[in-house]
Design an enzyme around this catalytic site. Structure first.
Site, short mmCIF file in Angstrom:
data_model
loop_
_atom_site.label_atom_id
_atom_site.label_comp_id
_atom_site.label_asym_id
_atom_site.label_seq_id
_atom_site.Cartn_x
_atom_site.Cartn_y
_atom_site.Cartn_z
N GLU A 187 33.21 33.11 42.03
CA GLU A 187 31.95 33.87 42.04
C GLU A 187 31.09 33.58 40.82
O GLU A 187 29.91 33.95 40.79
CB GLU A 187 32.26 35.38 42.14
CG GLU A 187 32.69 36.06 40.87
CD GLU A 187 34.16 35.86 40.51
OE1 GLU A 187 34.64 36.55 39.59
OE2 GLU A 187 34.83 35.01 41.13
N HIS A 230 37.15 31.58 38.49
CA HIS A 230 36.25 32.53 39.16
C HIS A 230 35.28 31.78 40.07
O HIS A 230 34.25 31.28 39.59
CB HIS A 230 35.45 33.33 38.13
CG HIS A 230 36.26 34.32 37.36
ND1 HIS A 230 36.49 35.60 37.82
CD2 HIS A 230 36.89 34.22 36.17
CE1 HIS A 230 37.22 36.25 36.93
NE2 HIS A 230 37.49 35.44 35.92
N CYS A 252 41.59 35.06 39.74
CA CYS A 252 41.93 35.27 38.33
C CYS A 252 43.19 36.11 38.21
O CYS A 252 44.24 35.72 38.72
CB CYS A 252 40.75 35.86 37.56
SG CYS A 252 40.95 35.70 35.76
#
Length: 211
Positions: A193, A191, A82
Site C-alpha cells: 500500500e 508494504h 508487514c
C-alpha cells in the site's frame, strides 16, 4: 466482477492506507473487526505495524487468529502485510521475549543482522518464476520496507502430495523472507500500500485470485 475485501481492524496497522490502496485497484473494501464479516469476505487482509507481541495480543482480542485459521481451513484467501505476515509464523523473538504466533508456518521472526536498522526504504526482491503475486513486475522492481525483524530461514518442507510454497527473498544485511505464496495464504514483509504502482500491481494480482 467486484470482489469484497475485509481489512481486519485489531488495533494495529495502516488501516486507511490499505483501504485506499485496495479501493484504488477496484476492490469493495470494509475495515472492521466483525467476526462474521471477516469470515464471509472474498478476501481478508491482515495488516500489522509495531511489536510482534502487541500485534498478537490485539489479534487474539478480536479472535483474529481463529478467523485466519478457519478461513484457511475452508480455502478462503488471506493476505498478511508487514507484521501481519510475521504473526503467521510460529514465534516472534523481540528483546529476549518469545511470543507465540498463529503458527500457520513454522519459523521464527527475529532481529535482522545489519549495520543499520530499521530496514527502511525501497528494496528489490527475488521472486520464484511461478509467482502469482509478482506477475507482470520486472525483477528490478522495488518495494517499500519498514522493519527491524524478519524471518531469516524458511523451515517448511512440503511432503508428498503437497505443493511447496513459493518464497520470495530480499536482503538487508542478511537474506530474509520478503513474501510467501501458499495456496489461499499469501503475505508480504513490505508494504504494497506504500509501494506505488508496483504495490498496486501486486494487489491487483492478489484480487485476481479471489475471482
Amino acid at each position: 466482477m467486484v470482489v469484497n475485501v475485509t481489512v481486519l481492524d485489531y488495533g494495529s496497522g495502516n488501516l486507511r492506507s490499505a483501504e485506499r490502496a485496495l479501493a484504488r485497484v477496484g476492490a469493495d473494501v470494509t475495515v472492521t473487526s466483525d467476526y462474521t464479516q471477516a469470515m464471509e469476505a472474498d478476501g481478508l487482509l491482515v495488516p500489522g505495524v509495531g511489536a510482534f507481541a502487541a500485534c498478537m495480543a490485539g489479534l487474539r482480542a478480536v479472535r483474529g487468529d481463529r478467523i485466519i485459521d478457519r478461513r484457511l481451513s475452508a480455502g478462503r484467501p488471506v493476505l498478511g502485510i508487514c507484521v501481519g505476515m510475521q504473526i503467521l509464523f510460529e514465534t516472534g523473538v523481540e528483546h529476549g521475549v518469545t511470543t507465540e504466533g498463529c503458527g500457520e508456518w513454522p519459523g521464527t521472526v527475529e532481529r535482522l543482522e545489519a549495520p543499520v536498522l530499521p530496514h527502511m526504504g525501497w528494496n528489490t526482491v527475488k521472486a520464484p518464476e511461478e509467482t502469482v503475486l509478482f506477475a507482470g513486475l520486472a525483477p528490478e522492481t522495488r518495494f517499500y520496507f519498514v522493519h527491524s525483524y524478519g524471518v531469516r530461514t524458511w523451515e517448511l518442507q512440503a511432503g508428498p502430495g503437497f505443493t511447496d510454497p513459493l518464497v520470495t527473498w530480499s536482503e538487508h544485511g542478511v537474506p530474509f523472507v520478503a513474501a510467501v505464496e501458499n495456496g489461499p495464504l499469501m503475505a508480504t514483509q513490505f508494504h504494497p500500500e506504500k509501494s506505488g504502482d508496483a504495490g498496486a500491481q501486486l494487489l491487483t494480482n492478489w484480487l485476481d485470485t479471489l475471482k
